[in-house]
Design a protein around this motif. Structure first.
Motif, PDB file in Angstrom:
ATOM      1  N   GLN A   1       2.857   4.288  12.263  1.00  0.00           N
ATOM      2  CA  GLN A   1       2.270   3.017  11.852  1.00  0.00           C
ATOM      3  C   GLN A   1       1.671   2.314  13.064  1.00  0.00           C
ATOM      4  O   GLN A   1       2.263   2.294  14.140  1.00  0.00           O
ATOM      5  CB  GLN A   1       3.330   2.120  11.196  1.00  0.00           C
ATOM      6  CG  GLN A   1       3.895   2.665   9.915  1.00  0.00           C
ATOM      7  CD  GLN A   1       2.898   2.666   8.769  1.00  0.00           C
ATOM      8  OE1 GLN A   1       1.846   2.035   8.818  1.00  0.00           O
ATOM      9  NE2 GLN A   1       3.244   3.367   7.710  1.00  0.00           N
TER      10      GLN A   1
ATOM     11  N   ASP B   1       0.850  -1.190   0.000  1.00  0.00           N
ATOM     12  CA  ASP B   1       0.000   0.000   0.000  1.00  0.00           C
ATOM     13  C   ASP B   1       0.888   1.243   0.000  1.00  0.00           C
ATOM     14  O   ASP B   1       1.479   1.590   1.008  1.00  0.00           O
ATOM     15  CB  ASP B   1      -0.902  -0.039   1.230  1.00  0.00           C
ATOM     16  CG  ASP B   1      -1.941   1.077   1.226  1.00  0.00           C
ATOM     17  OD1 ASP B   1      -1.690   2.137   0.607  1.00  0.00           O
ATOM     18  OD2 ASP B   1      -2.989   0.886   1.846  1.00  0.00           O
ATOM     19  N   THR B   2       0.986   1.921  -1.134  1.00  0.00           N
ATOM     20  CA  THR B   2       1.902   3.056  -1.250  1.00  0.00           C
ATOM     21  C   THR B   2       1.523   4.216  -0.351  1.00  0.00           C
ATOM     22  O   THR B   2       2.381   4.951   0.103  1.00  0.00           O
ATOM     23  CB  THR B   2       1.987   3.552  -2.713  1.00  0.00           C
ATOM     24  OG1 THR B   2       0.679   3.890  -3.172  1.00  0.00           O
ATOM     25  CG2 THR B   2       2.605   2.501  -3.603  1.00  0.00           C
ATOM     26  N   GLU B   3       0.251   4.382  -0.043  1.00  0.00           N
ATOM     27  CA  GLU B   3      -0.151   5.449   0.871  1.00  0.00           C
ATOM     28  C   GLU B   3       0.371   5.177   2.274  1.00  0.00           C
ATOM     29  O   GLU B   3       0.841   6.070   2.956  1.00  0.00           O
ATOM     30  CB  GLU B   3      -1.666   5.614   0.890  1.00  0.00           C
ATOM     31  CG  GLU B   3      -2.223   6.232  -0.368  1.00  0.00           C
ATOM     32  CD  GLU B   3      -1.595   7.587  -0.698  1.00  0.00           C
ATOM     33  OE1 GLU B   3      -1.542   8.459   0.187  1.00  0.00           O
ATOM     34  OE2 GLU B   3      -1.160   7.773  -1.841  1.00  0.00           O
ATOM     35  N   LYS B   4       0.322   3.924   2.729  1.00  0.00           N
ATOM     36  CA  LYS B   4       0.828   3.588   4.054  1.00  0.00           C
ATOM     37  C   LYS B   4       2.344   3.703   4.098  1.00  0.00           C
ATOM     38  O   LYS B   4       2.913   3.988   5.135  1.00  0.00           O
ATOM     39  CB  LYS B   4       0.373   2.202   4.468  1.00  0.00           C
ATOM     40  CG  LYS B   4      -1.105   2.168   4.781  1.00  0.00           C
ATOM     41  CD  LYS B   4      -1.541   0.867   5.366  1.00  0.00           C
ATOM     42  CE  LYS B   4      -3.035   0.924   5.618  1.00  0.00           C
ATOM     43  NZ  LYS B   4      -3.524  -0.116   6.431  1.00  0.00           N
ATOM     44  N   CYS B   5       3.012   3.477   2.987  1.00  0.00           N
ATOM     45  CA  CYS B   5       4.463   3.583   2.944  1.00  0.00           C
ATOM     46  C   CYS B   5       4.916   5.027   3.143  1.00  0.00           C
ATOM     47  O   CYS B   5       6.032   5.278   3.564  1.00  0.00           O
ATOM     48  CB  CYS B   5       5.017   3.052   1.630  1.00  0.00           C
ATOM     49  SG  CYS B   5       4.852   1.264   1.489  1.00  0.00           S
ATOM     50  N   LYS B   6       4.063   5.983   2.842  1.00  0.00           N
ATOM     51  CA  LYS B   6       4.394   7.396   3.020  1.00  0.00           C
ATOM     52  C   LYS B   6       4.254   7.838   4.481  1.00  0.00           C
ATOM     53  O   LYS B   6       4.723   8.893   4.849  1.00  0.00           O
ATOM     54  CB  LYS B   6       3.489   8.250   2.134  1.00  0.00           C
ATOM     55  CG  LYS B   6       3.748   8.046   0.656  1.00  0.00           C
ATOM     56  CD  LYS B   6       2.765   8.846  -0.169  1.00  0.00           C
ATOM     57  CE  LYS B   6       2.950   8.558  -1.634  1.00  0.00           C
ATOM     58  NZ  LYS B   6       1.949   9.239  -2.462  1.00  0.00           N
ATOM     59  N   THR B   7       3.590   7.033   5.285  1.00  0.00           N
ATOM     60  CA  THR B   7       3.392   7.356   6.690  1.00  0.00           C
ATOM     61  C   THR B   7       4.675   7.061   7.464  1.00  0.00           C
ATOM     62  O   THR B   7       5.245   5.993   7.314  1.00  0.00           O
ATOM     63  CB  THR B   7       2.229   6.516   7.274  1.00  0.00           C
ATOM     64  OG1 THR B   7       1.065   6.748   6.486  1.00  0.00           O
ATOM     65  CG2 THR B   7       1.963   6.865   8.714  1.00  0.00           C
ATOM     66  N   PRO B   8       5.123   7.992   8.312  1.00  0.00           N
ATOM     67  CA  PRO B   8       6.335   7.747   9.100  1.00  0.00           C
ATOM     68  C   PRO B   8       6.199   6.493   9.965  1.00  0.00           C
ATOM     69  O   PRO B   8       5.099   6.162  10.425  1.00  0.00           O
ATOM     70  CB  PRO B   8       6.445   8.991   9.980  1.00  0.00           C
ATOM     71  CG  PRO B   8       5.609  10.030   9.328  1.00  0.00           C
ATOM     72  CD  PRO B   8       4.534   9.296   8.590  1.00  0.00           C
TER      73      PRO B   8
END
Length: 64
Positions: free
Chosen positions: A28, A17-24
């Motif tokens: 998480q 999930d690329t959106e979750k990968c952008k989260t620090p």
């Protein structure tokens, strides 16, 4: 004695999930930071769902 947090991670497509990968990392839901091994094991044993996991900082190796 450490307080045992609720485990929030479960197996799935988190890494895809690329959106979750952008989260620090610290934001998480599966990252618990400085959580001792005993507390992590107790937490996981208490939440015995297949695929449950958490990520924590190493007690013995800084930065891993």
């Amino acid at each position: 004695m450490e307080t045992v947090p609720k485990v929030a991670g479960s197996a799935g497509n988190h890494l895809l999930d690329t959106e979750k990968c952008k989260t620090p990392l610290e934001k998480q839901k599966w990252y618990f930071g400085k959580l001792g091994r005993a507390a992590a094991e107790e937490c996981l044993n208490h939440n015995m769902k297949v695929g449950t996991f958490l990520i924590r900082d190493s007690d013995s190796t800084v930065g891993k």
